[in-house]
Write a protein that holds these residues in place. Structure first.
Motif, short mmCIF file in Angstrom:
data_model
loop_
_atom_site.label_atom_id
_atom_site.label_comp_id
_atom_site.label_asym_id
_atom_site.label_seq_id
_atom_site.Cartn_x
_atom_site.Cartn_y
_atom_site.Cartn_z
N GLY B 84 34.94 -40.75 1.71
CA GLY B 84 36.32 -40.34 1.49
C GLY B 84 37.16 -41.43 0.88
N VAL B 85 37.04 -42.64 1.42
CA VAL B 85 37.88 -43.71 0.90
C VAL B 85 37.45 -44.07 -0.52
CG1 VAL B 85 36.58 -45.65 1.84
CG2 VAL B 85 38.98 -45.90 1.40
N GLY C 44 38.15 -57.42 4.54
CA GLY C 44 38.87 -57.12 3.30
C GLY C 44 40.36 -56.99 3.56
N ALA C 45 40.70 -56.32 4.68
CA ALA C 45 42.12 -56.10 4.97
C ALA C 45 42.81 -57.43 5.22
CB ALA C 45 42.26 -55.19 6.17
N GLY C 46 42.13 -58.30 5.93
CA GLY C 46 42.70 -59.61 6.18
C GLY C 46 43.00 -60.32 4.88
N MET C 127 36.48 -53.76 -1.17
CA MET C 127 37.88 -53.55 -0.80
C MET C 127 38.78 -54.52 -1.56
SD MET C 127 37.92 -51.06 1.13
CE MET C 127 36.54 -50.07 1.61
N VAL C 128 38.39 -55.78 -1.55
CA VAL C 128 39.23 -56.76 -2.23
C VAL C 128 39.24 -56.50 -3.73
CG1 VAL C 128 39.65 -59.20 -2.57
CG2 VAL C 128 38.74 -58.39 -0.41
N THR C 129 38.08 -56.14 -4.25
CA THR C 129 38.01 -55.87 -5.69
C THR C 129 38.97 -54.76 -6.08
OG1 THR C 129 35.68 -56.44 -5.66
CG2 THR C 129 36.49 -55.27 -7.58
N ILE C 130 38.92 -53.69 -5.31
CA ILE C 130 39.79 -52.56 -5.64
C ILE C 130 41.26 -52.97 -5.52
CG2 ILE C 130 40.47 -50.25 -4.94
CD1 ILE C 130 37.63 -49.72 -4.13
N PHE C 131 41.52 -53.76 -4.48
CA PHE C 131 42.91 -54.22 -4.33
C PHE C 131 43.33 -55.05 -5.52
CE2 PHE C 131 45.97 -57.41 -3.04
CZ PHE C 131 47.01 -56.57 -2.64
N SER E 41 40.87 -48.46 10.58
CA SER E 41 40.95 -49.53 9.58
C SER E 41 40.98 -48.97 8.17
CB SER E 41 39.78 -50.50 9.76
OG SER E 41 38.57 -49.80 9.72
N VAL E 42 40.27 -47.90 7.95
CA VAL E 42 40.21 -47.36 6.60
C VAL E 42 41.41 -46.46 6.32
CG1 VAL E 42 38.98 -45.83 5.06
CG2 VAL E 42 37.74 -47.48 6.41
N GLY E 43 41.53 -45.41 7.14
CA GLY E 43 42.56 -44.43 6.85
C GLY E 43 43.94 -45.02 6.95
N ALA E 44 44.18 -45.67 8.10
CA ALA E 44 45.53 -46.17 8.31
C ALA E 44 45.74 -47.48 7.57
CB ALA E 44 45.76 -46.37 9.81
N GLY E 45 44.69 -48.20 7.33
CA GLY E 45 44.84 -49.51 6.71
C GLY E 45 44.62 -49.49 5.22
N VAL E 46 43.37 -49.57 4.87
CA VAL E 46 43.05 -49.86 3.48
C VAL E 46 43.52 -48.77 2.53
CG1 VAL E 46 41.20 -50.36 1.90
CG2 VAL E 46 41.11 -51.23 4.22
#
Lengths: 493, 119, 139, 492, 167
Positions: B84-85, C44-46, C127-131, E41-46
């Motif tokens: 999904g993501v 990645g979020a960090g 994740m970082v790449t997309i960001f 982490s995915v839905g709410a975060g990224v």
């Protein structure tokens, strides 16, 4: 290594994809993609040979027995599909380089990514085909879908972006429907393995949940395979995608979706449930007929030749579903062999068109005036593909049409047989519009068009000749299709 | 019991319908993607509730617990969330490009521009 | 946001914790909830947080896109490579039992660890790449 | 050389010829040399098959398994042999003539012309030797496609329209009706082989026989049975050698030949007679004969008049087949040969006139006969042969057809045949008469250029047309051997 | 859902984030801690961050629209919903341990995995080993997304390609 062929079939392109992404420039990446896709083709051929010689192959991922692990199961039907996908994949990969390097508005540093996405798409399609696990189908479906969205969006026209977006939304909805269907099946049976599902479903087949699962799977796959009236994403997607991508997707992606549908209808749910309890044929028959007629009619009025071919694809998908709705060996043979033949046909047509737009710069009808003389080889391949699309004897397209008519007559469905023939005439009309413009309209003054480079011509002609060859020797396309059809109708593979 | 037993599923159906409606009906491309996300998440809830066993615990083996909820749907949904993501991010990238090419992210305006193009 | 001191300080404090937590999730996935995927996302979020606060350029210096490109591929390669290793050692594809010829369970453990590592690397890099892609586009 | 390899040879000679012609694009002399050589080789191959077939052998060869269970089979039997002989005999003449015509008129794309021509001949040979319906169908389509570029040769808007009509009707009828009929036949009979006495007897009943027959008859659009005859006059835009090929040798004859084949070897004349399913066909054919003759009378363009004449003459063949008597069938088969020679002569003449004077309308021909005595002489002979006057070949086929009609007890049809012969006289003889007996208009100087410039056509044009005219004469005296060859086809 | 009515895309995205968070807590209630973790982490975060990023690049206001053509979508949605309600009618009751889903394949995962794999988190062992191949596929999906995004908007920026080659 022979025993591991089913795994290698998917893993080789899968591993090559990240390798490809690591390569610094387009050329080596292309070489990697080429090597991987030709290897995949080789493996597919070996697999088909093995299946024909020794019967279905089962391969257990991670060594976990069914139904705990994921099983790869190769029978005549999917070995046949693998061969189609891998063959087209290999040929289009050979075709792709020149177009990618010179006709895409893609910066050079992104070329490796293009090939990566291409390999991923191939991986996904092969993965869907070879797997014997319902959820695994979904995962690989998404791999192929995501990569194909990306591939379509690199088309030169900005409308490619919108087309890709539309496809993304429709495709995701379709995939989610399939996911719901699989979930409902799982809740009723507690298993995800297709063979196991088939064994356990009859016990619960009376429940509404299974029926709903059936409905969701049907709609989901129908979106994916662009069954009329859920085909709206297809014409734009094919028309604005770069020509190698259009050739590849037209020849394989919808075919694989049809394969998934066949697999669920016949293997998982079983003929009796699909067609007697659910009366699926009663729905498919009118839809496919209306689809054939309307899409063929629309195709006639297109001025963008790529779009015309895309609508023709919708019509051809109608033929395949028509064969399915006949629920007979002849009908299914027609469908399955048409999977193969249509892959050859559309592959060669889109590639020939790619050659034309490579030189002329556009795939619009009026721009093709006089091309027949300046690009004789290209248009030669186009004509062969076109004849095959019409279903002229000695071409591959004739074989499937023959079985389709025989199937319709066996059932005594006269109007259907007549309609199939009548719509072939519509194909004559739209193909001939192109031929006429290309051969008999004088080229515009001062426009010098040269023949396409050999790197494009050779793959195109390989497919065009395949159209002729498989029109003569039908032991592969019709023979194996017949085996596969018998396998499907005879119960579990 | 019958009604109560299916309560979960119905919540998911309502959510799903909301999401699906957003996908089909809205003209804004980003909103469509959000709808798609809601649509998918609701399916995840369906899966997870299938796996729940009353009185069970999370499927991590500890000595005390005897009943575990079904781990298989969890695995499947983990995969599905990732899918999904991935879809969302790709869709967003497309939207960004569409904005750059068309200057709008409203489906009807894009259609209108395309119609002008083809004339 | 470069000029707000409090977020900068808080981030500076938080970031090691977040990354540490990510590593914990990564390697503790066998026992508690979590695993490569979640760890990758957290990592990645960090990083994304760092980039948001300190700016894209600084983040790019810390984690250059080239490295990420390698990471993206590397994870998948590790995963698929473990599978191929199973093949070479005489098992089926992705068969971890053969990784340790004496104790299959240990082989499994090892395999899972490696595989999760691959997932983690790919996911965090992706994740970082997309960001980066989104953020880099805006300026 | 065995008969089997001769069959394969006969098919491959024109194809190889086409290849070599294509390779010699830049060398016109070589190209045309290859054409002539191939045509002569083909003639040799076909003629050396003749004694074998006359002796009663039916050599057969399977090229390959097409769809499992359907081999691509070539079999030689008397009917096909006759047709192949006609084609093989007229190809060299037509080639010779083409060279004169194409050079004389400085046509463009000559290589394409010769290549397509050779492929079309290959298709014709394939039809002649087809051993089953599917093979017949395949070569039938191949013939259609290979002649399409010939029809649209000029590339003008007119030619394109004609080409569309040509392709539309021929492909349309063949895919829409013929293929359906073939699949139906397969569904009920379980075989597609041509067999003496037919394969359908007892398999189909009642009105369905008529329906199936109708599918076949209208499906074979090349036979130009009304109302599917429109392509033929339209195709007149093609260069004259093509018209000659279309009308005398390959295309239309392939059509009526297929009609004969289907009636004799698929339905079987006994079966047709017993069920009476072909009665409507007799009348349809008779109507075509008469209507086309009337239309021909009204045409002033020479080629158009000849075209409608062809439609009418093809009706004879279909009529003969529909009579479902052995006399009728033999008459129809003979008509193929006789009409081929007669009509090709007429077309050669029309082309020769066009090459020299660029005149296409009949009312412009006044007095030309005196300048072009050979051409107009040959025209007269051809016309007389088509009308059916002794001592020319055409009289025999008319005779057998009349006998066949009498056999079947169809007196009205005999009347039709006689009436149409009269009409033939009315539309063909005036052409020759104008040439010989009407004085050249005095204003010819102003309109058609200096009349002194008009001489006999190039030698390459004149020789073939004299030969074919002579052939008409010769056939009258050798019709018995033709009869002997054809007689066995109606035996069981 | 408010998200349908809202015009402000920023708020829509925020709501989506909150929604993801709520569903994550729902997953915890349903014993799916791993999934909850991921969803949070995915839905709410990224993905919220991504959406915001995309919004920053496009526009955050949806243009007002007249409420036309809502009938057909509503119909489609209702039909789908009804089909699902129909389908769920026969689903075994929620939480009932006797469901077939809990008895077939899963038994072995729960009973044998500690021995066969040797780690306590069943989800992990199923994810990485029994169905390891699915996870490989999943990783590939992520990889695909990255490649796709890179192809589309990654790397060096190029000038906005307005209508090059339109038509």
């Amino acid at each position: 290594m022979i025993a591991h062929l089913p795994a290698l079939q998917v893993v080789i392109p899968l591993v090559s994809a990240p390798l490809c992404a690591l390569l610094p420039a387009g050329r080596p990446a292309w070489l990697a993609a080429m090597t991987a896709s030709w290897l995949a083709f080789l493996i597919a051929a070996l697999l088909l040979y093995q299946v024909l010689a020794h019967g279905p192959i089962s391969y257990l991922m991670g060594g976990w027995p069914v139904p705990w692990g994921i099983e790869y199961r190769v029978d005549a039907l999917n070995a046949y599909m693998l061969l189609i996908v891998a063959a087209i994949g290999a040929i289009v990969a050979s075709f792709g380089r020149t177009v990618v390097e010179q006709r895409l508005s893609l910066p050079v540093n992104k070329h490796p990514w293009f090939y990566t996405a291409y390999l991923l798409c191939l991986t996904g399609l092969l993965g869907i085909t070879v797997t014997g696990d319902a959820f695994n189908v979904f995962v690989f479906l998404e791999i192929s879908a995501l990569s194909s969205y990306a591939l379509i969006s690199v088309g030169r026209d900005r409308r490619a972006l919108v087309a890709a977006y539309q496809y993304l939304v429709m495709g995701t909805v379709g995939a989610t429907f399939i996911l719901i269907g699989i979930g409902l099946l799982y809740v009723m049976t507690g298993t995800l393995n297709m063979g196991d599902l088939a064994a356990r479903l009859p016990a619960v087949s009376g429940t509404r949940t299974v029926r709903a699962a059936f409905a969701f799977l049907t709609v989901g796959t129908a979106i994916k395979l662009a069954l009329f009236p859920l085909h709206l994403w297809l014409p734009n997607a094919y028309a604005y995608a770069p020509s190698p991508v259009a050739a590849f997707l037209a020849a394989t992606a919808t075919k694989v979706a049809i394969y998934v549908m066949l697999r669920f209808f016949f293997t998982v749910f079983g003929v009796q449930f699909s067609f007697e309890t659910m009366q699926l044929d009663k729905i498919l028959l009118p839809l496919s007929l209306v689809g054939i007629v309307s899409a063929s009619l629309v195709a006639i009025f297109q001025t963008n030749v790529k779009r015309m071919l895309a609508y023709s694809s919708v019509a051809q998908i109608g033929y395949m579903m028509l064969g399915v709705s006949l629920v007979s060996v002849a009908g299914l043979t027609a469908s399955i062999s048409h999977l193969f033949n249509h892959a050859l046909i559309k592959g060669s047509l889109f590639m020939a068109l790619g050659c034309v737009s490579y030189r002329v710069g556009a795939a619009r009808l009026e721009r093709m005036a006089g091309v027949g003389r300046s690009m004789p080889w290209t248009m030669g391949a186009f004509v062969i593909g076109g004849l095959s699309l019409i279903g002229v004897p000695l071409t591959a397209g004739f074989v499937s049409k023959w079985y389709l008519i025989v199937g319709a007559l066996e059932k005594g469905w006269w109007p259907v047989a007549v309609l199939v023939l009548a719509t072939s005439l519509l194909a004559v009309v739209y193909i001939w519009r192109v031929v006429e413009v290309a051969y008999f309209k004088p080229a515009p003054e001062g426009l010098k068009v040269r023949e396409a480079p050999l790197a494009l011509l050779i793959p195109t002609w390989a497919l065009a000749l395949a159209n002729l060859y498989f029109g003569l020797d039908t032991s592969l396309n019709a023979g194996v299709a017949r085996l596969a059809a018998q396998g499907l109708l005879g119960g579990a593979p | 019991m019958q009604i109560l037993g299916h309560f979960n599923y119905w919540i998911f159906i309502i959510l799903m319908m909301c999401g699906f409606y957003m996908v089909i009906a809205s003209d804004n491309l980003i909103k469509k993607l959000v709808g798609l996300g809601i649509f998918q998440t609701s399916v995840f809830i369906l899966y997870i509730s299938m796996g729940k066993i009353t009185g069970g615990t999370a499927p991590i083996v500890i000595d005390k617990a005897v009943v575990y909820s079904n781990p298989l749907p969890h695995v499947l949904i983990l995969t599905a969330i990732v899918v999904g993501v991935a879809t969302t991010s790709l869709g967003l990238a497309l939207v960004v490009r569409i904005q750059e090419a068309y200057g709008t992210i409203e489906a009807d305006e894009i259609l209108a521009q395309d119609r002008d193009d083809s004339l | 946001m470069k000029h707000y001191t409090i977020p900068r300080v808080v981030t500076k404090l938080l970031l090691p914790l977040i990354l540490l937590f990510a590593l914990y999730v990564q390697f503790h996935g066998d026992y508690g909830p979590g695993g490569g995927f979640q760890a990758g996302v957290i990592f990645g979020a960090g990083f994304i947080l760092y980039a948001l606060i300190y700016g894209l350029d600084k983040a790019r210096r810390l984690m250059p896109p080239q490295v990420l490109r390698v990471g993206v591929s590397l994870g998948v390669l590790i995963y698929a490579g473990v599978g191929l290793l199973g093949l070479l050692l005489g098992g089926q594809y992705l068969d971890y039992n053969v990784l340790d010829s004496h104790d299959p369970a240990h082989g499994q453990h090892l395999g899972i660890l490696l595989v999760e590592l691959g997932v983690g690397i790919t996911v965090s890099s992706v994740m970082v790449t997309i960001f980066y892609a989104f953020a880099g586009r805006g300026r | 050389m065995t008969p089997e390899s001769l069959i394969v040879l006969a098919l491959s000679i024109p194809l190889l010829g086409a290849l070599f012609i294509a390779l010699n694009d830049r060398r016109p002399d070589w190209r045309e040399g290859v054409t002539l050589l191939a045509s002569l080789l083909l003639l040799g191959a076909v003629l050396s098959l003749l004694p074998v077939v006359a002796a009663g052998a039916r050599p057969s060869v399977d090229l390959f398994e097409f769809v499992p269970g359907f081999p691509l089979r070539l079999t030689v039997e008397p009917l096909g042999m006759t047709f192949a002989c006609v084609a093989a005999l007229l190809w060299p003449l037509n080639s010779l003539y083409s060279i004169g015509y194409m050079r004389g008129n400085q046509e463009s794309h000559q290589t394409r012309f010769y290549v397509c021509f050779a492929v079309a001949i290959a298709g014709t040979v394939g039809i002649a030797f087809a051993g089953n319906l599917l093979t017949l169908f395949i070569f039938y389509e191949a013939l259609t496609l290979s002649t399409y570029p010939l029809v649209t040769h000029k590339g003008t808007e007119d030619a394109m329209r004609a080409g569309r009509l040509y392709l539309g009707i021929l492909i349309g009828t063949s895919i829409g009706f013929l293929l359906l009929a073939i699949v139906w036949t397969w569904a009920v009979a379980g075989t597609l082989e041509f067999a003496p006495g037919g394969i359908l007897a007892g398999k189909v009943e009642g009105p369905l026989v008529s329906v199936l027959l109708a599918l076949y008859m209208f499906g074979i659009g090349k036979a130009a049975l009304m109302p599917f005859h429109r392509w033929l006059p339209a195709a007149m835009v093609a260069p004259t050698p093509v018209s000659a090929l279309l009308h005398a040798v390959a295309v239309v004859k392939a059509g009526v030949f297929s009609v004969l084949k289907v009636i004799v070897y698929v339905f079987g004349i006994d079966f047709l007679r017993d069920t009476g399913a072909s009665v409507w066909l007799m009348w349809a054919a008779a109507l075509t004969v008469l209507l086309a003759s009337f239309v021909a009378l009204t045409q002033d363009n020479l080629k158009a008049r000849l075209a409608y004449s062809t439609v009418s003459q093809l009706g004879y063949v279909v009529l003969g087949a529909a009579l479902a008597t052995s006399m009728g069938v033999i008459g129809g088969s003979m008509q193929i040969v006789m009409h081929a020679l007669g009509k090709i002569t007429l077309f050669f003449c029309a082309g020769a006139i066009y090459t020299v004077t660029h005149k296409t309308e009949i009312n412009q021909l006044d007095g030309l006969g005196r300048v072009m005595p050979f051409t107009f002489g040959a025209f007269l002979i051809g016309a007389l042969s088509i009308i059916g006057l002794p001592p020319l070949g055409g009289s025999w086929s008319k005779w057998y057809l009349l006998a066949g009609a009498a056999d079947a007890g169809q007196w009205a049809l005999m009347g039709v045949l006689l009436l149409s012969s009269l009409l033939n006289v009315a539309y063909l003889l005036p052409v020759a008469a104008r040439g010989f007996f009407v004085a050249a208009p005095s204003d010819a100087l102003a309109v058609g250029g200096p009349p002194l410039a008009v001489r006999e056509a190039p030698l390459a044009c004149v020789i073939p047309l004299c030969l074919t005219a002579f052939g008409c004469l010769l056939l009258f005296f050798h019709a018995d051997s033709l009869y002997a060859l054809l007689a066995p086809i109606t035996d069981r | 859902m408010a998200a349908i009515r809202l015009r402000d895309l920023f708020a829509v995205v925020m709501l989506f984030g909150i929604y993801s968070f709520v569903s994550a807590s729902l997953f915890v209630v349903l014993d799916a801690v791993d999934v909850a973790f991921t969803e949070a982490s995915v839905g709410a975060g990224v993905s919220t961050v991504f959406m915001l990023g995309a919004l920053a690049l496009t526009t955050s206001k949806e243009k007002p629209k007249s409420a036309r053509k809502t009938l057909l979508p509503l119909l489609a949605v209702t039909i789908t919903g009804l089909a699902l309600v129909y389908g769920t009618w026969d689903i075994p009751a929620y939480g009932d341990p006797a469901n077939p889903i809990h008895h077939h394949v899963v038994q072995r995962f729960i009973e044998d995995s500690p021995r066969e794999i040797g780690i306590p988190n069943i989800v992990t062992s199923v994810l990485a080993s029994y169905r390891g191949y699915d996870t490989l596929g999943e990783t590939t999906v992520v990889f695909t997304a990255a490649i796709g995004v890179l192809l589309l908007i990654g790397g060096a920026r190029r000038p906005s390609s307005g209508r090059d080659n339109a038509g």
